[in-house]
Each structure stands twice: as structure tokens, then as C-alpha cells.
Design a protein around this motif. Structure first.
Motif, PDB file in Angstrom:
ATOM      1  N   ASN A  55       0.831  -1.197   0.000  1.00  9.64           N
ATOM      2  CA  ASN A  55       0.000   0.000   0.000  1.00  9.64           C
ATOM      3  C   ASN A  55       0.866   1.248   0.000  1.00  9.64           C
ATOM      4  O   ASN A  55       1.936   1.273   0.569  1.00  9.64           O
ATOM      5  CB  ASN A  55      -0.876   0.042   1.263  1.00  9.64           C
ATOM      6  CG  ASN A  55      -1.780  -1.156   1.373  1.00  9.64           C
ATOM      7  OD1 ASN A  55      -2.207  -1.709   0.375  1.00  9.64           O
ATOM      8  ND2 ASN A  55      -2.067  -1.560   2.592  1.00  9.64           N
ATOM      9  N   SER A  56       0.375   2.290  -0.635  1.00  5.73           N
ATOM     10  CA  SER A  56       1.027   3.582  -0.507  1.00  5.73           C
ATOM     11  C   SER A  56       0.749   4.078   0.901  1.00  5.73           C
ATOM     12  O   SER A  56      -0.184   3.602   1.556  1.00  5.73           O
ATOM     13  CB  SER A  56       0.458   4.554  -1.545  1.00  5.73           C
ATOM     14  OG  SER A  56      -0.873   4.895  -1.208  1.00  5.73           O
ATOM     15  N   PRO A  57       1.549   5.018   1.414  1.00  8.04           N
ATOM     16  CA  PRO A  57       1.309   5.508   2.767  1.00  8.04           C
ATOM     17  C   PRO A  57      -0.114   6.036   2.968  1.00  8.04           C
ATOM     18  O   PRO A  57      -0.713   5.821   4.010  1.00  8.04           O
ATOM     19  CB  PRO A  57       2.337   6.627   2.927  1.00  8.04           C
ATOM     20  CG  PRO A  57       3.428   6.273   1.989  1.00  8.04           C
ATOM     21  CD  PRO A  57       2.746   5.597   0.823  1.00  8.04           C
ATOM     22  N   SER A  58      -0.673   6.701   1.960  1.00 11.11           N
ATOM     23  CA  SER A  58      -2.024   7.245   2.132  1.00 11.11           C
ATOM     24  C   SER A  58      -3.072   6.140   2.184  1.00 11.11           C
ATOM     25  O   SER A  58      -4.027   6.223   2.951  1.00 11.11           O
ATOM     26  CB  SER A  58      -2.353   8.251   1.024  1.00 11.11           C
ATOM     27  OG  SER A  58      -2.311   7.622  -0.231  1.00 11.11           O
ATOM     28  N   SER A  59      -2.876   5.075   1.379  1.00  8.48           N
ATOM     29  CA  SER A  59      -3.846   3.983   1.453  1.00  8.48           C
ATOM     30  C   SER A  59      -3.661   3.203   2.749  1.00  8.48           C
ATOM     31  O   SER A  59      -4.616   2.676   3.297  1.00  8.48           O
ATOM     32  CB  SER A  59      -3.755   3.071   0.234  1.00  8.48           C
ATOM     33  OG  SER A  59      -2.523   2.412   0.174  1.00  8.48           O
ATOM     34  N   ARG A  60      -2.443   3.158   3.273  1.00  8.09           N
ATOM     35  CA  ARG A  60      -2.191   2.527   4.579  1.00  8.09           C
ATOM     36  C   ARG A  60      -2.933   3.309   5.664  1.00  8.09           C
ATOM     37  O   ARG A  60      -3.568   2.717   6.528  1.00  8.09           O
ATOM     38  CB  ARG A  60      -0.692   2.496   4.876  1.00  8.09           C
ATOM     39  CG  ARG A  60      -0.382   2.091   6.316  1.00  8.09           C
ATOM     40  CD  ARG A  60       0.439   0.846   6.378  1.00  8.09           C
ATOM     41  NE  ARG A  60       0.854   0.581   7.744  1.00  8.09           N
ATOM     42  CZ  ARG A  60       0.275  -0.329   8.508  1.00  8.09           C
ATOM     43  NH1 ARG A  60      -0.719  -1.037   8.052  1.00  8.09           N
ATOM     44  NH2 ARG A  60       0.709  -0.534   9.733  1.00  8.09           N
ATOM     45  N   THR A  61      -2.855   4.606   5.610  1.00  7.15           N
ATOM     46  CA  THR A  61      -3.561   5.437   6.588  1.00  7.15           C
ATOM     47  C   THR A  61      -5.061   5.222   6.471  1.00  7.15           C
ATOM     48  O   THR A  61      -5.750   5.088   7.481  1.00  7.15           O
ATOM     49  CB  THR A  61      -3.207   6.924   6.411  1.00  7.15           C
ATOM     50  OG1 THR A  61      -1.797   7.082   6.572  1.00  7.15           O
ATOM     51  CG2 THR A  61      -3.923   7.794   7.426  1.00  7.15           C
ATOM     52  N   SER A  62      -5.568   5.150   5.268  1.00  8.59           N
ATOM     53  CA  SER A  62      -6.999   4.907   5.065  1.00  8.59           C
ATOM     54  C   SER A  62      -7.412   3.554   5.620  1.00  8.59           C
ATOM     55  O   SER A  62      -8.452   3.422   6.267  1.00  8.59           O
ATOM     56  CB  SER A  62      -7.352   4.969   3.575  1.00  8.59           C
ATOM     57  OG  SER A  62      -7.104   6.249   3.076  1.00  8.59           O
TER      58      SER A  62
END
Length: 124
Positions: free
Chosen positions: A34-41
Motif C-alpha cells: 500500500n502507498s502511505p495514504s492507502s495505509r492510513t486509510s
């Protein structure tokens, strides 16, 4: 053992280690490519679910304590093995605690990455 270890690490100030230990044991916020933003999501969604479920379990407990009629609250995701000596309330409370930490850490990483990109853009 994961519950006690995670709680001990947390109390001693090793929050990231505690979060990693507990999240691995519970299968929370599994890492993928995952990209960091999708990880955060992903972490935010898990946190919201944990908060909601913890609230439902607490409500069920209170209704039971007061002799009220209560509906069955299904376990959320049945992640990891739970010790019979630890209450669901404690387990879900630790889920919420470590997921809050994980979301905050993930957001910090996103900000650092975004700041670096902006700085690189100014140097060109």
C-alpha cells in the motif's frame, strides 16, 4: 501473552513496539504494498470499526448488568486468538488504543513524505 506484552511495552513507553506486537497478533491493519495514504486509510477504517465495536460491547455489558434485554453483538473479524482470561472489552480497548497510535504515526509519515516532495520541487 500478546496482550500482556503489548500492554507492558505501552506502559514502559515503547508504543510503536506495543502497537506492532498487538496489531500483528490481532491481524489489524495488515501491511501490503500500500502507498502511505492507502495505509492510513486502511488504519482509519480499522480504527473506526474497532471504536464502534468496542462501544457496542460496552453497551451490551451495561444492558446485561442492568438486567435489560440485549441483542447479541457479533465479534468483529474474529482476529487472532483471545485468551479466556482477558475480557472482550479489554481486547477491543487495546485495539482502539494501538490503532489510534498507528493512524497518527502513518499520518506523520505522510506529512514528512509530502514535505520532502515540496522541498524537492522548490530546489529544481
Amino acid at each position: 501473552p500478546h496482550f500482556n506484552l503489548s500492554l507492558l511495552l505501552w506502559r514502559e513507553g515503547y508504543k510503536q513496539d506495543a502497537a506492532n506486537t498487538w496489531m500483528t497478533a490481532r491481524g489489524l491493519g495488515k501491511r501490503g504494498k500500500n502507498s502511505p495514504s492507502s495505509r492510513t486509510s486502511l488504519l482509519r477504517a480499522a480504527l473506526e470499526e474497532a471504536i464502534n465495536h468496542h462501544g457496542l460491547v460496552r453497551a451490551q455489558q451495561q444492558m446485561h448488568e442492568h438486567g435489560g434485554n440485549h441483542e447479541h453483538i457479533p465479534a468483529w473479524h474474529g482476529r487472532g486468538r483471545l485468551s479466556n482470561s482477558i475480557s472482550k472489552d479489554q481486547v477491543y480497548a487495546l485495539d482502539v488504543l494501538v490503532l489510534q497510535h498507528a493512524v497518527a504515526e502513518s499520518q506523520k509519515k505522510e506529512l514528512v513524505k509530502h514535505s520532502r516532495k515540496r522541498e524537492q520541487g522548490f530546489h529544481c
